[in-house]
Design an enzyme around this catalytic site. Structure first.
Site, PDB file in Angstrom:
ATOM      1  N   CYS A   1       0.809  -1.224   0.000  1.00  0.00           N
ATOM      2  CA  CYS A   1       0.000   0.000   0.000  1.00  0.00           C
ATOM      3  C   CYS A   1       0.843   1.275   0.000  1.00  0.00           C
ATOM      4  O   CYS A   1       0.364   2.344  -0.386  1.00  0.00           O
ATOM      5  CB  CYS A   1      -0.958   0.005   1.189  1.00  0.00           C
TER       6      CYS A   1
ATOM      7  N   HIS B   1      -4.335  12.583  14.167  1.00  0.00           N
ATOM      8  CA  HIS B   1      -4.666  11.695  13.057  1.00  0.00           C
ATOM      9  C   HIS B   1      -3.486  10.783  12.798  1.00  0.00           C
ATOM     10  O   HIS B   1      -2.335  11.228  12.721  1.00  0.00           O
ATOM     11  CB  HIS B   1      -4.965  12.526  11.806  1.00  0.00           C
TER      12      HIS B   1
ATOM     13  N   HIS C   1      -5.785   5.220   8.609  1.00  0.00           N
ATOM     14  CA  HIS C   1      -7.080   4.557   8.484  1.00  0.00           C
ATOM     15  C   HIS C   1      -6.904   3.058   8.716  1.00  0.00           C
ATOM     16  O   HIS C   1      -5.792   2.535   8.630  1.00  0.00           O
ATOM     17  CB  HIS C   1      -7.681   4.787   7.098  1.00  0.00           C
TER      18      HIS C   1
ATOM     19  N   ASP D   1      -8.618  -5.467   4.685  1.00  0.00           N
ATOM     20  CA  ASP D   1      -7.930  -6.292   3.690  1.00  0.00           C
ATOM     21  C   ASP D   1      -6.574  -6.778   4.198  1.00  0.00           C
ATOM     22  O   ASP D   1      -5.678  -7.083   3.402  1.00  0.00           O
ATOM     23  CB  ASP D   1      -7.762  -5.521   2.381  1.00  0.00           C
TER      24      ASP D   1
ATOM     25  N   ARG E   1      -5.949  -4.123   8.488  1.00  0.00           N
ATOM     26  CA  ARG E   1      -4.721  -3.412   8.096  1.00  0.00           C
ATOM     27  C   ARG E   1      -4.804  -1.965   8.586  1.00  0.00           C
ATOM     28  O   ARG E   1      -5.571  -1.180   8.056  1.00  0.00           O
ATOM     29  CB  ARG E   1      -4.525  -3.442   6.576  1.00  0.00           C
TER      30      ARG E   1
ATOM     31  N   CYS F   1      -3.373   1.246   8.356  1.00  0.00           N
ATOM     32  CA  CYS F   1      -2.519   1.953   7.404  1.00  0.00           C
ATOM     33  C   CYS F   1      -2.158   3.301   8.028  1.00  0.00           C
ATOM     34  O   CYS F   1      -2.986   4.211   8.094  1.00  0.00           O
ATOM     35  CB  CYS F   1      -3.274   2.132   6.095  1.00  0.00           C
TER      36      CYS F   1
END
Length: 321
Positions: free
Chosen positions: A239, A276, A279, A283, A292, A294
């Protein structure tokens, strides 16, 4: 028993009432209407906006079991304090957020928690804090609504109740992981890290310093220093960002619906700083749980395993194999 009372408005009072009723030391919760300009208002009057009342929960608690500071810190975990007259899907003045006190002794604690929470936001907190004007008990069917209607609507996220567990404090205690002032934060973070953590920016893929890192160690919140992920839960992903199967403990992150790209995603934030992080997607490798996380490298600081004791994180060594 030493009973004290505080009045909390956090959107629809059904969920707020149920949430606080589950906290040890809370002896009673009662749904009602605060600061009404109409005596003994009805729900229909409040809903129409002709009373300026706010849906509020009277929380009675034993201060020898749970402190006001703890209750207020939990309160901020179930509201969006920078959202004006809106919580969840509910909009209108009756859904504004507020803390209303009847004892002047509570004011200093309220001010302290407000100041603590404001450090987590770029925008100004719009939650009211003031002496209670009046309070009228709501209709009977509103009391213990979610206990009587298990499928009833509720925007309140109950997951933060686990933050009160004794073991959770080593991961998220505000005293251990304080948030710097806005001035300190701007001088401490890089321009990219500030944009990512405070404005939910995203670093370009395959540019983060931790994307392909395989070293053994701990990943902490770049803002507060709170532990977030370990190297043993990190896995290789195409990713372009660091990927983790799970956080170090369920209490360290909060999840929020994100529709910013005209599609629904689940944003992940650090519980201690509201920064923040990235996310979470479904998957991930099935053998690791299927998730996951990310995460932006800019939102993290890595501490090598051999430096954990020196950096003050020795208590987490047994969580890293």
């Amino acid at each position: 028993m030493v009973d004290n009372t505080i009045y909390l408005a956090g959107g629809c009072f059904w969920g707020v009432s149920e949430y606080f009723s589950r906290i040890k030391g809370v002896t009673k919760t009662e749904c009602g209407y605060a600061d009404s300009q109409v005596a003994s208002p009805t729900y229909e009057q409040v809903k129409k906006g002709i009373t300026d009342a706010v849906e509020t929960v009277k929380v009675v608690y034993n201060s020898e079991v749970v402190s006001l500071k703890t209750l207020l810190r939990q309160f901020f975990k179930i509201i969006d304090p920078v959202s004006l007259n809106r919580q969840g899907l509910d909009t209108g003045r009756q859904y504004r957020t507020g803390i209303y006190y009847v004892s002047e002794n509570d004011r200093l604690v309220i001010e302290e928690v407000f100041a603590e929470e404001q450090l987590k936001y770029e925008q100004s907190i719009v939650t009211e804090k003031k002496p209670l004007g009046n309070f009228y008990t709501a209709e009977d069917y509103h009391q213990d609504y979610l206990k009587k209607n298990h499928d009833g609507y509720c925007h309140t996220d109950f997951s933060s109740l686990s933050d009160l567990e004794e073991d959770a404090q080593k991961f998220i205690a505000p005293e251990k992981y304080p948030v710097p002032s806005r001035k300190e934060l701007k001088s401490k973070l890089s321009e990219q890290a500030y944009a990512v953590t405070q404005y939910a920016a995203t670093e370009p893929p395959h540019t983060g310093v931790y994307t392909d890192q395989k070293r053994r160690g701990l990943y902490v919140d770049v803002v507060s220093g709170a532990p977030l992920f370990t190297s043993q839960d990190k896995f290789s992903s195409s990713c372009g960002w660091p990927s983790f199967a799970k956080p170090i403990n369920k209490t360290v992150i909060s999840k929020h619906l994100d529709t910013s790209l005209n599609r629904e995603r689940i944003e992940v934030k650090s519980k201690t700083s509201n920064a923040h992080l990235g996310h979470v997607f479904t998957d991930g490798p099935a053998e690791l749980g299927g998730l996951r996380y990310c995460i932006n490298s800019a939102a993290l600081r890595f501490i090598p395993y051999e430096d954990l004791e020196k950096e003050g994180y020795g208590q987490f060594k047994d969580l890293i194999k």
